[in-house]
Design an enzyme around this catalytic site. Structure first.
Site, PDB file in Angstrom:
ATOM      1  N   ARG A 160       0.864  -1.175   0.000  1.00  0.00           N
ATOM      2  CA  ARG A 160       0.000   0.000   0.000  1.00  0.00           C
ATOM      3  C   ARG A 160       0.900   1.225   0.000  1.00  0.00           C
ATOM      4  NH1 ARG A 160      -2.226  -3.459   4.063  1.00  0.00           N
ATOM      5  NH2 ARG A 160      -4.330  -4.198   3.566  1.00  0.00           N
ATOM      6  N   LYS A 191      -2.602  -2.199   7.700  1.00  0.00           N
ATOM      7  CA  LYS A 191      -3.838  -1.733   8.331  1.00  0.00           C
ATOM      8  C   LYS A 191      -4.043  -2.413   9.678  1.00  0.00           C
ATOM      9  CE  LYS A 191      -6.603  -0.387   4.307  1.00  0.00           C
ATOM     10  NZ  LYS A 191      -7.852  -0.647   3.553  1.00  0.00           N
ATOM     11  N   HIS A 260      -2.405   2.185  -5.911  1.00  0.00           N
ATOM     12  CA  HIS A 260      -3.204   1.000  -5.624  1.00  0.00           C
ATOM     13  C   HIS A 260      -3.426   0.157  -6.880  1.00  0.00           C
ATOM     14  CE1 HIS A 260      -4.697  -0.322  -1.795  1.00  0.00           C
ATOM     15  NE2 HIS A 260      -5.775  -0.844  -2.346  1.00  0.00           N
ATOM     16  N   ARG A 263      -0.730  -2.298  -6.821  1.00  0.00           N
ATOM     17  CA  ARG A 263      -1.021  -3.346  -5.828  1.00  0.00           C
ATOM     18  C   ARG A 263      -2.016  -4.357  -6.419  1.00  0.00           C
ATOM     19  NH1 ARG A 263      -1.359  -4.597  -0.209  1.00  0.00           N
ATOM     20  NH2 ARG A 263      -3.473  -5.034   0.546  1.00  0.00           N
ATOM     21  N   HIS A 286      -4.345  -9.134   3.868  1.00  0.00           N
ATOM     22  CA  HIS A 286      -5.785  -9.088   4.074  1.00  0.00           C
ATOM     23  C   HIS A 286      -6.168  -9.932   5.285  1.00  0.00           C
ATOM     24  CE1 HIS A 286      -6.686  -8.038  -0.413  1.00  0.00           C
ATOM     25  NE2 HIS A 286      -6.363  -6.981   0.299  1.00  0.00           N
ATOM     26  N   TYR A 295      -9.921 -10.754  -6.601  1.00  0.00           N
ATOM     27  CA  TYR A 295      -8.920 -10.951  -7.645  1.00  0.00           C
ATOM     28  C   TYR A 295      -9.185 -12.211  -8.453  1.00  0.00           C
ATOM     29  CZ  TYR A 295      -6.572  -7.160  -5.308  1.00  0.00           C
ATOM     30  OH  TYR A 295      -6.301  -5.938  -4.762  1.00  0.00           O
TER      31      TYR A 295
END
Length: 318
Positions: A160, A191, A260, A263, A286, A295
């Site tokens: 990110r 995150k 992004h 990414r 994630h 994806y």
């Protein structure tokens, strides 16, 4: 495009109710004339649905509303459009409730169908390589080396932009993240304050080594940040967005690239090659694999294009 059942004749009683409500929103709520017009159109649709079903407006039930929502959706009305219509209907029935004309609001609890989430934008493999291998001979060598390393880390590691600009040159107790060149690993703070390690490819290691060789300290003061601006301060996410857009256009890509997007390209290309969804989840950091599963839709698009281009039964006759 059709939006639902064909309109039917509106009874005099229902027409009087609609006119009273529209007068209420125009005079007492003082809504703009454009808003009142939109309310009027939505209520005409409601009256048409009720007339087609043979029920008065005050007799409409929850099941009726759900059926009409389904009809609008199947006729091609978008989820957002249905949500706006339901909002107008909900306000009308709330007003009827305050007038004592109905016992409960039949629109309460009815939700519009969710719009499908748009697929993340990803570059093709050739476009990604074109950007990664681009050398801007007209740019300042210092900027070119820095921006090349940024592209390699974003595309080669799936970072990110916040993780990227948080990297320091060396590990420390205060560092949010760093790159261990000897081990070819990037350690980042993602995150939710979750740390993870991702492998750094050979091309990214080489780009980082070139950048570190010229990085120096533009401001003359020691700065731990891996990526610096011209003033010697830590590069911001906004600066990365701007530089990446400029670099992608200079590289001849048709679409301006943002961090992004690289990414997404990383995740899509790894999944296309490996088919290992769990591995992609770990690499991206994630927490939930459902986030990563988007994806697989990109991967299917890739397969579908390959099928259309290669399979003899997919070819259209000229």
């Amino acid at each position: 495009m059709p939006a639902g059942p064909a309109p039917a004749a509106v009874s005099a009683a229902d027409q009087a109710l609609l006119e009273r409500y529209l007068e209420h929103v125009r005079v007492e709520r003082r809504l703009a004339e454009r808003t009142v017009t939109l309310y009027s159109l939505d209520l005409e649709k409601l009256a048409g649905c009720a007339g087609a079903a043979g029920v008065d407006l005050v007799a409409v039930q929850h099941a009726h509303i759900r059926r009409w929502v389904a009809q609008m959706h199947s006729a091609g009305r978008s989820g957002r459009g249905i949500a706006l219509i339901l909002s107008g209907w909900r306000g009308f029935y709330a007003w009827l409730g305050r007038q004592g004309a109905i016992a409960g609001n039949p629109v309460q609890g009815v939700r519009a169908p969710k719009a499908p989430k748009p697929l993340p934008k990803a570059l093709g493999v050739d476009e990604s390589v074109q950007l990664a291998e681009f050398e801007d001979g007209e740019a300042d060598p210092w900027l070119d080396a820095r921006d090349a390393a940024i592209v390699e880390l974003l595309y080669g590691c799936g970072l990110r932009v916040g993780e990227l600009v948080g990297l320091d040159v060396t590990a420390s107790g205060l560092a949010r993240g760093w790159v261990d060149l000897a081990a070819a690993e990037a350690h980042v703070l993602g995150k939710g304050g979750k740390r993870r390690s991702v492998p750094v490819g050979t091309a990214a290691v080489a780009a980082l080594q070139r950048w570190l060789a010229v990085r120096g300290q533009p401001g003359g003061e020691a700065q731990p940040a891996l990526f610096l601006g011209r003033r010697g301060t830590r590069l911001t996410a906004q600066s990365v967005w701007l530089r990446l857009k400029q670099r992608s256009l200079a590289a001849g890509l048709a679409t301006p690239v943002h961090p992004h997007m690289l990414r997404h390209s990383f995740a899509s290309h790894v999944l296309q090659s490996s088919g290992d969804l769990r591995a992609v989840q770990e690499l991206l950091g994630h927490a939930n694999i459902t986030t990563t599963q988007v994806y697989t839709r990109l991967d299917f698009q890739h397969l579908a294009k390959a099928y259309d281009a290669a399979h003899p039964r997919a070819q259209r006759k000229r």
